[in-house]
Design a protein around this motif. Structure first.
Motif: not given
Length: 447
Positions: A170-179, A204-214, A222-228
Motif C-alpha cells: 500500500x505504501x509503495x503504491x502511495x509513494x509511486x502516486x506521489x512521485x 513490515x519494514x518501511x523506510x527503516x521503521x516497523x509499520x503495522x497493517x493497522x 502516509x502523513x510523511x508523504x507531504x500530500x493531502x
C-alpha cells in the motif's frame, strides 16, 4: 508491425470499482493494448458494473445493452457479475461475464476476444499505473471485502470477507502516486478502520521503521508523504480516536467519512449496526476539542423497515446536535438478496419521500450555517478544473465528486492540480465562492 488492439471501457459504481478498472486498464496497457475513446474504435468493450442496489443494477444493465448495440463485442465484470443469468437475459450475446476484482479473468477474456502480440517496444506503462482520475488525485484501495453483515447490504456476498493488502504494498503504491505528481490520496475500502484485522496487524519494514497493517500506523506513514491524505469509509471503532491527533498535527487531512446510516438504537439494531449513538456524539465533541478544523461527512438511510416517526425524529434531533458538515441521505430500497427484505413493517414510498425531504432540509440548513462561518477566511484550494469562466477547486473539507466546491470567478490562468490560497467571499448552501490571494508558484513559506 501489427496494429495494436483497442479496448473500450465503461466504469460504473463507487471509487472502489474505479480502482478495479484502473488495475485492469494498467495490465492491458502494459501488454500493448490501446484504449479506445468510443465504441466504434474498440475491438472489444469491457463494462465494469455496480450491483449494490436495484437502481445501480438497472444502470449497469442499461450500459451493457448500450455497449452491445453500439459495438457488439462486450465483456462484463464487476459486482453485477455473479448475476450472470440476469445479464444474459438482456444481452445474451456478451462474450463473457466475471465477478468483482477478478482482474486476471477479465484480462484473459480480452486476450481471447482481441489477441495482442507481444511487442517489447510498445508494452510500456507508467510506473504508477493508469488512472481514470485527474492527475492530481488518486484513490488508494487498502483492502477488499467486509466482515460486517448489515441487513441492507449484499456486498460481502460478492466481494467476500475482509482481505487487507500488505502494508508495504500500500505504501509503495502511495509513494509511486506521489512521485507521479498526485497531490491528494483518497484512502478507500469497504471498512477502512478494519484494515489489517485479517493479518493480525502484522508489521513490515518501511523506510527503516516497523509499520503495522493497522489504520493508525498506515495514516502516520502516509502523513510523511507531504500530500493531502483523505480517509473514506471509516467505521467508528475506538482506535479512530488515535487518528485525530494526526489530523491536529497536519499529517493527514482533518476529514472523516463515516457512514453512520442512522441514529435510532432500534433502527441500528434492525440494520445490524452498532447502536451506540450517544457515545458517538460524545466522541465527535471530543474530536472537535482535539482538532477544531475536523470535517465529518456521513450517509444515512431513511425509511428502513420498521422505522417509525419516533425513530425518524430521533435521527433528526441527533443530526441537529451532531452538526455534521457534509451529509448524504438515501431512501431505503430493497436489494435482491439482502436480509432486510424479510423484515416486517416496510415503510410506504410516500413516507420515505417525506422523511427524505425533511432530513435534507435539516442537513442543508446545517451545511449553510457551517459554510457561512468560512466567509472571510483564507483557505488552501486544490484546483480541479479551469474554463473561460474561472477555476473550480476544493478545500480540505471537500472530497471530489461527493462534496462541495470552491468557485473562483475570472481565475482563468490557473492550472488543474495546482494549489492556491483563496479568500472566501461568499457561501451558498453547499459551495463557497472566493478570489485567489496567491498560488503555489508564489514565494511564500507560510502555507
Amino acid at each position: 508491425m501489427n496494429k495494436p488492439s483497442k479496448v473500450g471501457f465503461v466504469s460504473l459504481g463507487c471509487p472502489k470499482a474505479l480502482v478495479d478498472s484502473e488495475r485492469i486498464l494498467t495490465q492491458l496497457r502494459s501488454e500493448g493494448y490501446e484504449i479506445a475513446a468510443d465504441y466504434d474504435g474498440a475491438d472489444v468493450v469491457v463494462v465494469n458494473t455496480c450491483g449494490f442496489i436495484d437502481s445501480a443494477k438497472e444502470e449497469s444493465l442499461s450500459a451493457i445493452r448500450e455497449a452491445m448495440e453500439e459495438n457488439g463485442r462486450v465483456i462484463v465484470t464487476g459486482c453485477l457479475g455473479p448475476e450472470e443469468e440476469k445479464i444474459r437475459e438482456v444481452a445474451p450475446g456478451v462474450l463473457a461475464v466475471t465477478g468483482p476484482h477478478q482482474y486476471e479473468a477479465v484480462v484473459n477474456e480480452v486476450h481471447k476476444a482481441a489477441p495482442q502480440p507481444h511487442d517489447p517496444f510498445t508494452h510500456l506503462v507508467p510506473p504508477q499505473g493508469l488512472r481514470l482520475t485527474p492527475r492530481h488525485y488518486a484513490y488508494l484501495k487498502i483492502s477488499e471485502g467486509c466482515n460486517h453483515r448489515c441487513k441492507f447490504c449484499i456486498i460481502p456476498s460478492f466481494r467476500g470477507d475482509l482481505v487487507s493488502r500488505p502494508v508495504r504494498a500500500v505504501l509503495r503504491e502511495a509513494e509511486k502516486l506521489v512521485e507521479a505528481g498526485v497531490q491528494e490520496i483518497l484512502v478507500i475500502s469497504q471498512d477502512t478502520s478494519a484494515y489489517g484485522v485479517d493479518k493480525k496487524h502484522a508489521a513490515e519494514k518501511w523506510k527503516d521503521k516497523d509499520v503495522r497493517a493497522h489504520m493508525t500506523d498506515l495514516c502516520a506513514a502516509l502523513g510523511e508523504m507531504d500530500v493531502w491524505v483523505r480517509l473514506h469509509y471509516v467505521y467508528p471503532y475506538p482506535h479512530v480516536d488515535d487518528v485525530i491527533p494526526l489530523m491536529a498535527e497536519g499529517k493527514i487531512l482533518p476529514y472523516l467519512d463515516i457512514p453512520f446510516q442512522h441514529a435510532s438504537p432500534k433502527v441500528l439494531k434492525a440494520m445490524k449496526r452498532p447502536a451506540n449513538e450517544q457515545k458517538v456524539l460524545e466522541r465527535i465533541h471530543k474530536w472537535r476539542d482535539i482538532c477544531p478544523e475536523i470535517v465529518i461527512r456521513s450517509t444515512f438511510i431513511v425509511g428502513f423497515p420498521g422505522e417509525t416517526e419516533e425513530d425518524f425524529q430521533y435521527l433528526l434531533d441527533w443530526l441537529k446536535e451532531a452538526r455534521l458538515d457534509r451529509v448524504g441521505c438515501f431512501k431505503y430500497e430493497p436489494v435482491e438478496g439482502a436480509a432486510a427484505n424479510e423484515l416486517p413493517d416496510q415503510v410506504p414510498e410516500e413516507v420515505k419521500q417525506d422523511r427524505w425531504n425533511r432530513f435534507m432540509e435539516v442537513a442543508q440548513a446545517i451545511s449553510a450555517e457551517k459554510l457561512q462561518e468560512r466567509v472571510g477566511l483564507e483557505m488552501a484550494v486544490l484546483i480541479d478544473d479551469v474554463d473561460e469562466d474561472g477555476a473550480v477547486g476544493r478545500t480540505y473539507a471537500d472530497a471530489p465528486e461527493i462534496d462541495g466546491k470552491v468557485y473562483l470567478p475570472s481565475a482563468t490562468d490557473l492550472i488543474p492540480g495546482t494549489m492556491v490560497m483563496a479568500y472566501i467571499t461568499e457561501a451558498t448552501d453547499y459551495d463557497l465562492i472566493g478570489e485567489v490571494v496567491f498560488d503555489d508558484e508564489d514565494e511564500d513559506d507560510d502555507w
